[in-house]
Design a protein around this motif. Structure first.
Motif, mmCIF file in Angstrom:
data_model
loop_
_atom_site.group_PDB
_atom_site.id
_atom_site.type_symbol
_atom_site.label_atom_id
_atom_site.label_comp_id
_atom_site.label_asym_id
_atom_site.label_seq_id
_atom_site.Cartn_x
_atom_site.Cartn_y
_atom_site.Cartn_z
ATOM 1 N N CYS A 7 0.830 -1.214 0.000
ATOM 2 C CA CYS A 7 0.000 0.000 0.000
ATOM 3 C C CYS A 7 0.857 1.254 0.000
ATOM 4 O O CYS A 7 0.588 2.213 -0.734
ATOM 5 C CB CYS A 7 -0.922 0.001 1.221
ATOM 6 N N ILE A 8 1.897 1.262 0.818
ATOM 7 C CA ILE A 8 2.772 2.429 0.924
ATOM 8 C C ILE A 8 3.469 2.716 -0.401
ATOM 9 O O ILE A 8 3.650 3.873 -0.792
ATOM 10 C CB ILE A 8 3.805 2.212 2.048
ATOM 11 N N TYR A 9 3.838 1.677 -1.101
ATOM 12 C CA TYR A 9 4.544 1.841 -2.376
ATOM 13 C C TYR A 9 3.597 2.211 -3.516
ATOM 14 O O TYR A 9 3.917 3.068 -4.356
ATOM 15 C CB TYR A 9 5.294 0.548 -2.706
ATOM 16 N N ARG A 10 2.408 1.599 -3.539
ATOM 17 C CA ARG A 10 1.546 1.739 -4.715
ATOM 18 C C ARG A 10 0.513 2.858 -4.633
ATOM 19 O O ARG A 10 0.163 3.447 -5.658
ATOM 20 C CB ARG A 10 0.827 0.409 -4.984
ATOM 21 N N LEU A 11 -0.001 3.148 -3.456
ATOM 22 C CA LEU A 11 -1.067 4.151 -3.363
ATOM 23 C C LEU A 11 -0.655 5.528 -3.888
ATOM 24 O O LEU A 11 -1.428 6.155 -4.632
ATOM 25 C CB LEU A 11 -1.568 4.257 -1.921
ATOM 26 N N PRO A 12 0.538 6.041 -3.533
ATOM 27 C CA PRO A 12 0.922 7.352 -4.077
ATOM 28 C C PRO A 12 1.058 7.357 -5.597
ATOM 29 O O PRO A 12 0.930 8.407 -6.227
ATOM 30 C CB PRO A 12 2.278 7.627 -3.412
ATOM 31 N N ALA A 13 1.321 6.185 -6.180
ATOM 32 C CA ALA A 13 1.467 6.076 -7.634
ATOM 33 C C ALA A 13 0.148 5.735 -8.311
ATOM 34 O O ALA A 13 0.117 5.506 -9.530
ATOM 35 C CB ALA A 13 2.511 5.018 -7.974
ATOM 36 N N SER A 14 -0.941 5.693 -7.515
ATOM 37 C CA SER A 14 -2.283 5.372 -8.039
ATOM 38 C C SER A 14 -2.318 4.011 -8.726
ATOM 39 O O SER A 14 -2.981 3.824 -9.750
ATOM 40 C CB SER A 14 -2.766 6.467 -9.010
ATOM 41 N N LYS A 15 -1.582 3.061 -8.154
ATOM 42 C CA LYS A 15 -1.560 1.699 -8.684
ATOM 43 C C LYS A 15 -2.446 0.795 -7.850
ATOM 44 O O LYS A 15 -2.700 1.064 -6.669
ATOM 45 C CB LYS A 15 -0.122 1.153 -8.692
ATOM 46 N N SER A 16 -2.899 -0.297 -8.449
ATOM 47 C CA SER A 16 -3.718 -1.265 -7.736
ATOM 48 C C SER A 16 -2.884 -1.943 -6.649
ATOM 49 O O SER A 16 -1.712 -2.287 -6.868
ATOM 50 C CB SER A 16 -4.255 -2.323 -8.701
ATOM 51 N N ILE A 17 -3.491 -2.138 -5.476
ATOM 52 C CA ILE A 17 -2.789 -2.824 -4.386
ATOM 53 C C ILE A 17 -3.042 -4.334 -4.439
ATOM 54 O O ILE A 17 -2.570 -5.067 -3.571
ATOM 55 C CB ILE A 17 -3.213 -2.268 -3.018
ATOM 56 N N VAL A 18 -3.764 -4.767 -5.451
ATOM 57 C CA VAL A 18 -4.112 -6.183 -5.581
ATOM 58 C C VAL A 18 -3.378 -6.842 -6.738
ATOM 59 O O VAL A 18 -2.896 -7.973 -6.632
ATOM 60 C CB VAL A 18 -5.638 -6.352 -5.765
ATOM 61 N N HIS A 19 -3.290 -6.127 -7.845
ATOM 62 C CA HIS A 19 -2.706 -6.688 -9.070
ATOM 63 C C HIS A 19 -1.779 -5.654 -9.700
ATOM 64 O O HIS A 19 -2.079 -4.466 -9.682
ATOM 65 C CB HIS A 19 -3.831 -7.066 -10.047
ATOM 66 N N PRO A 20 -0.628 -6.070 -10.251
ATOM 67 C CA PRO A 20 -0.074 -7.423 -10.321
ATOM 68 C C PRO A 20 0.638 -7.818 -9.036
ATOM 69 O O PRO A 20 0.668 -7.038 -8.083
ATOM 70 C CB PRO A 20 0.922 -7.308 -11.473
ATOM 71 N N ARG A 21 1.229 -9.007 -9.049
ATOM 72 C CA ARG A 21 2.002 -9.461 -7.895
ATOM 73 C C ARG A 21 3.221 -8.579 -7.707
ATOM 74 O O ARG A 21 3.663 -7.881 -8.612
ATOM 75 C CB ARG A 21 2.447 -10.910 -8.116
ATOM 76 N N SER A 22 3.787 -8.640 -6.507
ATOM 77 C CA SER A 22 4.976 -7.852 -6.205
ATOM 78 C C SER A 22 6.143 -8.284 -7.080
ATOM 79 O O SER A 22 6.302 -9.471 -7.389
ATOM 80 C CB SER A 22 5.356 -8.016 -4.729
ATOM 81 N N MET A 23 6.951 -7.296 -7.484
ATOM 82 C CA MET A 23 8.111 -7.591 -8.327
ATOM 83 C C MET A 23 9.284 -6.733 -7.899
ATOM 84 O O MET A 23 9.119 -5.729 -7.191
ATOM 85 C CB MET A 23 7.773 -7.310 -9.798
ATOM 86 N N CYS A 24 10.460 -7.130 -8.317
ATOM 87 C CA CYS A 24 11.655 -6.347 -8.044
ATOM 88 C C CYS A 24 11.602 -5.069 -8.878
ATOM 89 O O CYS A 24 11.406 -5.140 -10.099
ATOM 90 C CB CYS A 24 12.905 -7.149 -8.388
ATOM 91 N N PRO A 25 11.764 -3.902 -8.282
ATOM 92 C CA PRO A 25 11.698 -2.657 -9.051
ATOM 93 C C PRO A 25 12.856 -2.489 -10.032
ATOM 94 O O PRO A 25 12.774 -1.684 -10.953
ATOM 95 C CB PRO A 25 11.735 -1.568 -7.969
ATOM 96 N N GLU A 26 13.929 -3.276 -9.844
ATOM 97 C CA GLU A 26 15.093 -3.158 -10.720
ATOM 98 C C GLU A 26 15.005 -4.090 -11.922
ATOM 99 O O GLU A 26 15.022 -3.657 -13.064
ATOM 100 C CB GLU A 26 16.379 -3.435 -9.924
ATOM 101 N N CYS A 27 14.898 -5.397 -11.667
ATOM 102 C CA CYS A 27 14.907 -6.375 -12.770
ATOM 103 C C CYS A 27 13.509 -6.775 -13.231
ATOM 104 O O CYS A 27 13.353 -7.494 -14.220
ATOM 105 C CB CYS A 27 15.703 -7.612 -12.380
ATOM 106 N N LYS A 28 12.467 -6.356 -12.477
ATOM 107 C CA LYS A 28 11.052 -6.598 -12.827
ATOM 108 C C LYS A 28 10.633 -8.063 -12.729
ATOM 109 O O LYS A 28 9.550 -8.434 -13.191
ATOM 110 C CB LYS A 28 10.732 -6.080 -14.244
ATOM 111 N N ASN A 29 11.466 -8.917 -12.133
ATOM 112 C CA ASN A 29 11.066 -10.307 -11.924
ATOM 113 C C ASN A 29 10.044 -10.393 -10.802
ATOM 114 O O ASN A 29 10.159 -9.696 -9.787
ATOM 115 C CB ASN A 29 12.292 -11.167 -11.557
ATOM 116 N N MET A 30 9.034 -11.250 -11.007
ATOM 117 C CA MET A 30 8.026 -11.446 -9.977
ATOM 118 C C MET A 30 8.655 -12.078 -8.738
ATOM 119 O O MET A 30 9.502 -12.974 -8.852
ATOM 120 C CB MET A 30 6.900 -12.347 -10.497
ATOM 121 N N ILE A 31 8.254 -11.622 -7.574
ATOM 122 C CA ILE A 31 8.777 -12.171 -6.333
ATOM 123 C C ILE A 31 8.012 -13.443 -5.990
ATOM 124 O O ILE A 31 6.789 -13.431 -5.878
ATOM 125 C CB ILE A 31 8.650 -11.152 -5.190
ATOM 126 N N ARG A 32 8.734 -14.543 -5.861
ATOM 127 C CA ARG A 32 8.101 -15.820 -5.548
ATOM 128 C C ARG A 32 7.521 -15.803 -4.136
ATOM 129 O O ARG A 32 7.979 -15.056 -3.270
ATOM 130 C CB ARG A 32 9.114 -16.963 -5.668
#
Length: 257
Positions: free
Chosen positions: A24-49
Motif C-alpha cells: 500500500c505504501i509503495y503503490r497508493l501514491p502512484a495510483s496503482k492497484s494494491i491487488v494486481h499485479p504481484r509484487s516484483m523487483c523494481p530493478e529487474c522486474k522479476n516477480m517475487i516468488r
C-alpha cells in the motif's frame, strides 16, 4: 503455554499484514492497484516468488538482496513488518481477541500506511482518510469507550480545529501552513477516539512535532521555514491515546494540582 502461542501467532499475523502495508505504501501514491499485479523487483522486474515474500524471514535469508539481480532491498520493508507485528501484539495484550481489538488494529494499520506515505511524499492519501471517517464512525458503535456522539463531535472537532488553524495561518501569512490531508486525517482520528482523543492527539502531536522540528533544524542548520510532515505526529498522538491516554491525562492533571 497457550497464551504464549497466541502471542506468537498474533505477532506473525501482524507481520503478514505489515507485508501488505508495504504494498500500500509503495503503490497508493502512484495510483496503482494494491491487488494486481504481484509484487516484483523494481530493478529487474522479476516477480517475487511466494517463498521470497515471507515477512522478515525472506529478507534475512536473501541477505537483503533480490534473488535475481542482487539489487539491495530496503531495510524499511522488514521494519514495517516488525512494527505492524509489534502493534498487533500490543493490541492483543490490551484488548484480547475481541472486535474492539480488531478495530483498533485496523485503525493503527491505516495510520502506519499514512505515516510512511507522508514521510515519503508529503501527502496523506484521501483514499484512506476520507473512507476512514465514516468507517471508524460506524466502528464507534462497537466500542465501549466511545459513544457515537463522542465520535461525531470528534470528527467535527478534529477536522474543524485544524481547518481553523490553517485558515488563521493563511490569513496572517498568506501562505499555506497545513495541508488539507492533515485536516481529514484528524477528522478520521476523531471518528474513532472521540473529542477527548482529538484534544489529546493535538496536544501530543504539537509537542512532539515542535521538539522534533527544533532537533532537525539544529542538526541540519536550516531555518524555521523547514517543512516537516505533520501526519506522523498526529498518528503518534492517536496511538498513544489508545494505549495510554487515560493514564497520561490523569498524570498530567495531577501535575497541575
Amino acid at each position: 503455554m497457550y497464551s504464549y502461542l497466541l502471542e506468537i501467532i498474533t505477532f506473525i499475523f501482524g507481520t503478514c499484514i505489515g507485508s501488505f502495508l508495504n504494498v500500500c505504501i509503495y503503490r497508493l501514491p502512484a495510483s496503482k492497484s494494491i491487488v494486481h499485479p504481484r509484487s516484483m523487483c523494481p530493478e529487474c522486474k522479476n516477480m517475487i516468488r511466494s517463498y521470497d515474500n515471507i515477512p522478515i524471514l525472506s529478507y534475512l535469508l536473501l541477505k537483503g538482496k533480490c534473488r535475481y539481480c542482487d539489487a539491495v532491498i530496503s531495510f524499511r520493508y522488514p521494519l514495517i513488518e516488525i512494527i505492524t507485528g509489534a502493534f498487533s501484539l500490543c493490541v492483543f495484550l490490551k484488548f484480547g481477541l475481541t472486535l474492539e481489538g480488531l478495530i483498533y488494529f485496523a485503525f493503527i494499520a491505516s495510520l502506519i500506511v499514512i505515516t510512511f506515505i507522508d514521510l515519503d511524499h508529503r501527502i496523506i492519501p484521501d483514499v484512506i482518510s476520507l473512507p476512514g471517517i465514516p468507517i471508524f464512525f460506524a466502528a464507534s458503535f462497537a466500542l465501549p469507550s466511545v459513544t457515537y456522539i463522542d465520535s461525531l463531535i470528534g470528527i467535527l472537532t478534529g477536522g474543524g480545529s485544524l481547518f481553523l488553524v490553517a485558515w488563521i495561518y493563511n490569513l496572517i501569512t498568506k501562505k499555506e501552513g497545513m495541508g488539507g490531508g492533515d485536516i481529514k486525517l484528524l477528522a478520521m482520528i476523531g471518528a474513532l477516539v472521540g473529542w477527548k482523543g482529538v484534544l489529546f492527539t493535538i496536544f501530543v502531536s504539537s509537542a512532539v512535532g515542535t521538539l522534533s522540528g527544533i532537533a532537525v533544524m539544529l542538526q541540519t542548520k536550516k531555518n524555521m521555514k523547514l517543512a516537516i510532515p505533520f501526519g506522523p505526529f498526529l498518528a503518534i498522538g492517536a496511538v498513544l491515546y489508545i494505549f495510554y491516554g487515560s493514564r497520561l491525562i490523569y498524570w498530567y492533571l495531577n501535575l497541575l494540582r
